[in-house]
Enzyme design. Structure first.
Site, mmCIF file in Angstrom:
data_model
loop_
_atom_site.group_PDB
_atom_site.id
_atom_site.type_symbol
_atom_site.label_atom_id
_atom_site.label_comp_id
_atom_site.label_asym_id
_atom_site.label_seq_id
_atom_site.Cartn_x
_atom_site.Cartn_y
_atom_site.Cartn_z
ATOM 1 C CB CYS A 89 5.244 -1.800 -1.876
ATOM 2 S SG CYS A 89 6.364 -0.815 -2.930
ATOM 3 C CG HIS A 118 2.094 -1.664 -6.616
ATOM 4 N ND1 HIS A 118 1.575 -2.245 -5.254
ATOM 5 C CD2 HIS A 118 3.263 -1.748 -6.828
ATOM 6 C CE1 HIS A 118 2.390 -1.822 -4.707
ATOM 7 N NE2 HIS A 118 3.855 -1.388 -5.543
ATOM 8 C CB CYS A 120 10.269 -6.045 -3.691
ATOM 9 S SG CYS A 120 9.336 -5.253 -4.992
#
Length: 404
Positions: A90, A360, A390
């Site tokens: 991420c 995302h 995160c």
């Protein structure tokens, strides 16, 4: 020692995976379009003078394989510019900005492109059947072990037991449920945060905020996509409070309080302050510091806490010195304890909505958050911004920017 400054930034609209507006685009083509758009914002810069391009991609396989960073340069006619593809899941395109920041600080170059892309539509269809074999084994093992964990109602377990593959990439929703259980987070609290994200994003659409950072993208059938697929108008708590949990029958994570799966790309152009001055450019922001941290994969959602603390310490700052904060909204269940532990006021947090609303795309998100923070500092006339998230597998990452 030179400072690293961002002189240009842009992003594509964010599409819903598999059924959204960008699903028919190849990841390398989309990334090349957005990198070119970012470079076009610096007309005095010869693209051939870029020292390196770093491209973040969470899942670099299939069409996203073959060192896509290099492919992007060739697609853009920048054959003399090297390129690398980087994954930190991420945070992949925060990592690429960190690499550019470090290279400039070390005197190893003056001009870098930091970009990120993820086309979940083209790689991950919701089952392991579409993953490369090397990922399949880990994915299948993690899924079966996650199911066993949920059935036993254990909060989390030793990933090394039974000699199996480490359960590093357990289903991210399970990690959110772990945090909700351990922190006593209620379904209502998480749903209300999801509604907040949608409502703020709707407001930001109405006031023109999001359009300021988006480069329209043309799909293979000639459709021009100009806006994100995700934000929904008029979302209320009453409309979502009865949705079924996604990951555990008695859980609290639903489609309304977590991000969807998405497609998209973003890019920023980073220079030494001396090079920017030489070209007569006014930087958008200075990169102040970065931080990265590790923690148990099964509570990965708390990754922003230590990463932010490290970035603040390196900058000689406290959280009170930060005007605006962007915490990536993978799950409300990880954003809520993260902002609480860091002591962040809600009126500084994700003030234009977040990933629950806009989406995302893993490898894109870091660069998207940089675009949004640069946009937000200017739009709201603020000075300092924190980006943090995160990271699947049990990590956190943070980046501090100062408007100049």
């Amino acid at each position: 020692m030179p400072e690293a400054v961002i002189v240009a930034a842009t992003r594509s609209p964010i599409g819903r995976a598999n059924k959204g507006s960008l699903k028919d685009l190849r990841p390398d083509d989309l990334a090349a379009t957005i990198v070119r758009a970012a470079l076009d914002k610096v007309p005095g810069l010869d693209p051939a003078s870029v020292d390196d391009l770093y491209l973040g991609c969470g899942l670099p396989g299939g069409e996203s394989g073959s060192n896509m960073g290099r492919v992007v340069n060739v697609l853009n006619g920048m054959d003399s510019v090297p390129g690398a593809t980087v994954t930190r899941y991420c945070a992949s395109s925060v990592q690429t900005t960190r690499m550019a920041f470090h290279a400039i600080k070390a005197g190893e170059g003056d001009v870098f492109v930091s970009a990120g892309v993820e086309m979940v539509s083209r790689f991950f269809k919701g089952t392991s059947d579409h993953l490369p074999d090397t990922v399949n084994h880990a994915f299948d093992d993690a899924q079966s072990r996650t199911k066993a964990t949920a059935e036993s109602n254990a909060a989390w377990h030793d990933p090394r037991q039974d000699g199996a593959l480490p359960d590093v990439y357990i289903a991210m929703g399970q990690t959110a449920e772990n945090l909700a259980t351990s922190r006593g987070l209620s379904r209502q609290e998480l749903d209300e945060f999801g509604v907040r994200s949608q409502n703020l994003a709707e407001k930001a659409i109405a006031n023109g905020f999001w359009q300021r950072e988006i480069t329209p993208v043309t799909t293979p059938d000639g459709t021009v996509v100009t806006a994100d697929d995700g934000p929904r108008a008029g979302v209320t708590y009453d409309a979502i409070k009865d949705l079924k949990p996604v990951f555990r029958a008695d859980g609290v994570v639903t489609a309304a309080n977590c991000c969807p799966l998405n497609d998209g790309a973003a890019a920023v152009v980073i220079m030494s302050d001396t090079k920017a001055a030489e070209l007569g450019l006014t930087p958008l922001a200075r990169i102040v510091s970065t931080g990265v941290s590790g923690l148990s994969p099964e509570i990965m959602g708390l990754g922003p806490v230590e990463a932010t603390q490290r970035a603040l310490a390196l900058a000689g700052m406290s959280i009170g010195d930060i005007d605006l904060v962007e915490i990536n909204e993978a799950f409300a269940a990880q954003v809520v304890p993260s902002y609480q532990d860091l002591g962040i006021d809600l009126d500084r947090l994700n003030v234009n909505g977040g990933a629950i609303a806009v989406g995302h795309p893993f490898g894109m998100t870091g660069a998207r958050l940089q675009n949004t923070m640069l946009n937000s500092l200017d739009f709201h006339d603020k000075s300092t911004g924190l980006i943090t998230m995160c990271v699947g597998g049990g990590q956190g990452m943070a980046l501090i920017l100062e408007r100049v």
